[in-house]
Motif scaffolding. Structure first.
Motif, PDB file in Angstrom:
ATOM      1  N   MET A 103      63.562  45.266  14.589  1.00  0.00           N
ATOM      2  CA  MET A 103      64.514  44.509  13.794  1.00  0.00           C
ATOM      3  C   MET A 103      65.640  43.986  14.687  1.00  0.00           C
ATOM      4  O   MET A 103      66.255  44.755  15.422  1.00  0.00           O
ATOM      5  CB  MET A 103      65.097  45.390  12.680  1.00  0.00           C
ATOM      6  CG  MET A 103      66.135  44.688  11.808  1.00  0.00           C
ATOM      7  SD  MET A 103      65.430  43.395  10.764  1.00  0.00           S
ATOM      8  CE  MET A 103      64.486  44.384   9.604  1.00  0.00           C
ATOM      9  N   ILE A 104      65.885  42.688  14.641  1.00  0.00           N
ATOM     10  CA  ILE A 104      66.949  42.079  15.433  1.00  0.00           C
ATOM     11  C   ILE A 104      68.233  42.095  14.615  1.00  0.00           C
ATOM     12  O   ILE A 104      68.303  41.536  13.519  1.00  0.00           O
ATOM     13  CB  ILE A 104      66.592  40.632  15.812  1.00  0.00           C
ATOM     14  CG1 ILE A 104      65.295  40.607  16.626  1.00  0.00           C
ATOM     15  CG2 ILE A 104      67.722  39.990  16.613  1.00  0.00           C
ATOM     16  CD1 ILE A 104      64.724  39.228  16.816  1.00  0.00           C
ATOM     17  N   LYS A 105      69.248  42.747  15.131  1.00  0.00           N
ATOM     18  CA  LYS A 105      70.541  42.813  14.460  1.00  0.00           C
ATOM     19  C   LYS A 105      71.437  41.699  14.981  1.00  0.00           C
ATOM     20  O   LYS A 105      71.587  41.506  16.185  1.00  0.00           O
ATOM     21  CB  LYS A 105      71.190  44.176  14.699  1.00  0.00           C
ATOM     22  CG  LYS A 105      70.368  45.338  14.164  1.00  0.00           C
ATOM     23  CD  LYS A 105      71.016  46.675  14.500  1.00  0.00           C
ATOM     24  CE  LYS A 105      70.174  47.830  13.990  1.00  0.00           C
ATOM     25  NZ  LYS A 105      70.745  49.146  14.357  1.00  0.00           N
ATOM     26  N   MET A 106      72.039  40.953  14.065  1.00  0.00           N
ATOM     27  CA  MET A 106      72.820  39.790  14.449  1.00  0.00           C
ATOM     28  C   MET A 106      73.970  40.130  15.386  1.00  0.00           C
ATOM     29  O   MET A 106      74.285  39.388  16.305  1.00  0.00           O
ATOM     30  CB  MET A 106      73.369  39.081  13.201  1.00  0.00           C
ATOM     31  CG  MET A 106      72.294  38.467  12.310  1.00  0.00           C
ATOM     32  SD  MET A 106      71.306  37.195  13.148  1.00  0.00           S
ATOM     33  CE  MET A 106      69.785  38.080  13.468  1.00  0.00           C
ATOM     34  N   ASN A 107      74.613  41.288  15.185  1.00  0.00           N
ATOM     35  CA  ASN A 107      75.748  41.632  16.043  1.00  0.00           C
ATOM     36  C   ASN A 107      75.318  41.906  17.482  1.00  0.00           C
ATOM     37  O   ASN A 107      76.114  41.798  18.407  1.00  0.00           O
ATOM     38  CB  ASN A 107      76.519  42.828  15.473  1.00  0.00           C
ATOM     39  CG  ASN A 107      75.682  44.098  15.432  1.00  0.00           C
ATOM     40  OD1 ASN A 107      74.470  44.046  15.273  1.00  0.00           O
ATOM     41  ND2 ASN A 107      76.334  45.239  15.577  1.00  0.00           N
ATOM     42  N   GLU A 108      74.026  42.250  17.678  1.00  0.00           N
ATOM     43  CA  GLU A 108      73.533  42.480  19.037  1.00  0.00           C
ATOM     44  C   GLU A 108      73.488  41.187  19.844  1.00  0.00           C
ATOM     45  O   GLU A 108      73.528  41.204  21.070  1.00  0.00           O
ATOM     46  CB  GLU A 108      72.137  43.096  18.990  1.00  0.00           C
ATOM     47  CG  GLU A 108      72.112  44.523  18.462  1.00  0.00           C
ATOM     48  CD  GLU A 108      70.708  45.087  18.405  1.00  0.00           C
ATOM     49  OE1 GLU A 108      70.528  46.255  18.795  1.00  0.00           O
ATOM     50  OE2 GLU A 108      69.798  44.370  17.973  1.00  0.00           O
TER      51      GLU A 108
ATOM     52  N   ASP B 191      59.866  38.086  18.447  1.00  0.00           N
ATOM     53  CA  ASP B 191      60.830  39.146  18.135  1.00  0.00           C
ATOM     54  C   ASP B 191      60.887  40.178  19.260  1.00  0.00           C
ATOM     55  O   ASP B 191      61.963  40.643  19.643  1.00  0.00           O
ATOM     56  CB  ASP B 191      60.456  39.851  16.827  1.00  0.00           C
ATOM     57  CG  ASP B 191      60.792  39.029  15.591  1.00  0.00           C
ATOM     58  OD1 ASP B 191      61.541  38.043  15.726  1.00  0.00           O
ATOM     59  OD2 ASP B 191      60.292  39.376  14.511  1.00  0.00           O
TER      60      ASP B 191
ATOM     61  N   HIS C  90      62.836  49.116  19.430  1.00  0.00           N
ATOM     62  CA  HIS C  90      63.117  49.087  17.984  1.00  0.00           C
ATOM     63  C   HIS C  90      62.450  47.876  17.334  1.00  0.00           C
ATOM     64  O   HIS C  90      63.012  47.240  16.448  1.00  0.00           O
ATOM     65  CB  HIS C  90      64.631  49.094  17.732  1.00  0.00           C
ATOM     66  CG  HIS C  90      65.345  50.165  18.501  1.00  0.00           C
ATOM     67  ND1 HIS C  90      65.135  51.506  18.292  1.00  0.00           N
ATOM     68  CD2 HIS C  90      66.257  50.080  19.508  1.00  0.00           C
ATOM     69  CE1 HIS C  90      65.882  52.211  19.127  1.00  0.00           C
ATOM     70  NE2 HIS C  90      66.568  51.377  19.874  1.00  0.00           N
ATOM     71  N   TRP C  91      61.242  47.600  17.801  1.00  0.00           N
ATOM     72  CA  TRP C  91      60.441  46.479  17.301  1.00  0.00           C
ATOM     73  C   TRP C  91      59.320  47.009  16.418  1.00  0.00           C
ATOM     74  O   TRP C  91      58.867  48.145  16.586  1.00  0.00           O
ATOM     75  CB  TRP C  91      59.837  45.725  18.490  1.00  0.00           C
ATOM     76  CG  TRP C  91      58.791  44.717  18.113  1.00  0.00           C
ATOM     77  CD1 TRP C  91      58.987  43.404  17.822  1.00  0.00           C
ATOM     78  CD2 TRP C  91      57.379  44.946  17.992  1.00  0.00           C
ATOM     79  NE1 TRP C  91      57.803  42.789  17.525  1.00  0.00           N
ATOM     80  CE2 TRP C  91      56.793  43.719  17.625  1.00  0.00           C
ATOM     81  CE3 TRP C  91      56.559  46.065  18.153  1.00  0.00           C
ATOM     82  CZ2 TRP C  91      55.422  43.585  17.410  1.00  0.00           C
ATOM     83  CZ3 TRP C  91      55.195  45.938  17.940  1.00  0.00           C
ATOM     84  CH2 TRP C  91      54.640  44.695  17.577  1.00  0.00           C
TER      85      TRP C  91
END
Length: 326
Positions: free
Chosen positions: A1-6, A219, A290-291
Motif C-alpha cells: 500500500m502506497i501512503k500519500m505522506n510517504e 506499485d 509492504h506491497w
C-alpha cells in the motif's frame, strides 16, 4: 500500500526513468501522476517525442551526459531487449541493450553524488527451472538471452553498487500483463484473436504460470523508491501468488469474451528450454516493501480485454456488441 505522506520525501527530487515508453514504463508514469508523486520525473526513450530525452541506452556518452546534467536522486531502468528465443544474434542484442546499457547507467551514476538508488527491473525467468516456487535465495539459472542478460546486469550492479556506495534494488516480476502490452505477447495475442473471432493456435497449455497485473508491478517499483534508502542489494519477486495452467488461463479469457471454440490446443510446440512450472514467492516484497498484489486475475483480464476491444473498435475491426463487467 502506497501512503500519500510517504511521497512527500520526494519533493523536488529527480527520478530518472530509462525505458519510459516500454509497457511497464508507460504504466509507471501514469501511476506516478495519478498518485500525485512529489518528485520531478525525467524520462528517457529511444525515439518518443514526449520523453525528456531521446537516445539509446547503449550510447555511453549519451547516458553519462544526461545523468550528469540532471543530477537525479534515483534511476529506474526499464530498458530491455526481451527476445526469449535462443539464437546467437539475440545474445548479441541482449548484451548490447541489457548488459552494456545497464553498465552505462552504473558508470553514469558513479560520478554523480546525488544518486542514492538504482532500481533494476529484471524477471523471474532468471531463476530458470531451478525450483517450483522461486524465492530470493535461489541461485539464478537463466534460460534465454533475455534472462541471461538480466542476471548479468544484476550481478554487475551488485558489485558496482557495493564499491561505489549507491543502493541497488532489483525487482523481478513474474509474467506481466495488462492494457497496452504489445501483441507479440501471449495474452494480448489471444485476446485480439478471440475478439476478432479468429482461430488461435497454442501449445497444449499444460505449463503453469503466474501472471501479475502491470499496475501491481508499478506499485512495487514505487514502494522500492519509498523504502530504497533502507535497502541495498536486495531482490524482490513481484507475483500474484496464483498459479494456473496456461490452458486454464486461455479458457478463462474465452469465457470472458464469449467467443468459443477458437482456441486450438496442441498445434504449437513448446519453446526450447521453456519453463514448465513458473511461480514466484512474493513474501519478501510483502514483508519488506509492504506491497501486495491488489488486482485479481478476473479484474485484470477484464480491464485488459476492455482495452483491446476499445482499440479494435477505434480501428473499425469489431462492432460494439460485447460488454464487460469491470
Amino acid at each position: 500500500m502506497i501512503k500519500m505522506n510517504e511521497l512527500d520525501a520526494f519533493n523536488d527530487k529527480k527520478i530518472f526513468i530509462f525505458g519510459s515508453t516500454s509497457f511497464i514504463g508507460k504504466c509507471l508514469i501514469k501511476k506516478l501522476k495519478k498518485i500525485d508523486f512529489k518528485g520531478n520525473i525525467i524520462t528517457v526513450s529511444r525515439s518518443s517525442t514526449s520523453s525528456s530525452y531521446n537516445g539509446k541506452i547503449e550510447d555511453k556518452n549519451f547516458v553519462e551526459h544526461v545523468i550528469k546534467k540532471e543530477n537525479p536522486y534515483a534511476i529506474i531502468n526499464l530498458s530491455a531487449f526481451k527476445e526469449r528465443n535462443y539464437c546467437i544474434e539475440n545474445f548479441y542484442a541482449a548484451m548490447q541493450t541489457n548488459i552494456l546499457g545497464s553498465l552505462n547507467i552504473y558508470s553514469g551514476a558513479v560520478n554523480v553524488s546525488s544518486i542514492k538508488l538504482i532500481i533494476n527491473v529484471g524477471t523471474c525467468e532468471e531463476y530458470g527451472n531451478n525450483q517450483l516456487k522461486y524465492d530470493g535465495n535461489i541461485i539464478e539459472s537463466p534460460i534465454s538471452p533475455y534472462s541471461w542478460s538480466k542476471t548479468a546486469s544484476y550481478l554487475m550492479g551488485k558489485i558496482i553498487s557495493q564499491a561505489e556506495k549507491f543502493r541497488l534494488i532489483t525487482i523481478r516480476p513474474s509474467i506481466a500483463y495488462g492494457p497496452e502490452q504489445k501483441l507479440d505477447m501471449f495474452l494480448p495475442s489471444l485476446i485480439n484473436s478471440l475478439l476478432l473471432k479468429q482461430e488461435f493456435d497454442m501449445t497444449d497449455g499444460l505449463q503453469t504460470r503466474d501472471y501479475i497485473f502491470v499496475d501491481d508491478i508499478c506499485d512495487a517499483i514505487i514502494l522500492a523508491l519509498v523504502h530504497g534508502e533502507e535497502k541495498n542489494n536486495l531482490v524482490y519477486n513481484i507475483s500474484s501468488g496464483q498459479i494456473l495452467k496456461l490452458r486454464d488461463l486461455a479458457l478463462k479469457v474465452e469465457e470472458l469474451i464469449g467467443n468459443y471454440g477458437l482456441i486450438k490446443f496442441g498445434l504449437k510446440d513448446h519453446r526450447e528450454n521453456d519453463i514448465k512450472n513458473y511461480s514466484a514467492d512474493n513474501s519478501k516484497a510483502m514483508n519488506e516493501l509492504h506491497w501486495k498484489p491488489a488486482t485479481s486475475l478476473n479484474e485484470g483480464l477484464l480491464k485488459t480485454i476492455d482495452y483491446y476491444k476499445s482499440v479494435l473498435k477505434i480501428e473499425g475491426k469489431i462492432e460494439n456488441t460485447l460488454s464487460f463487467r469491470l
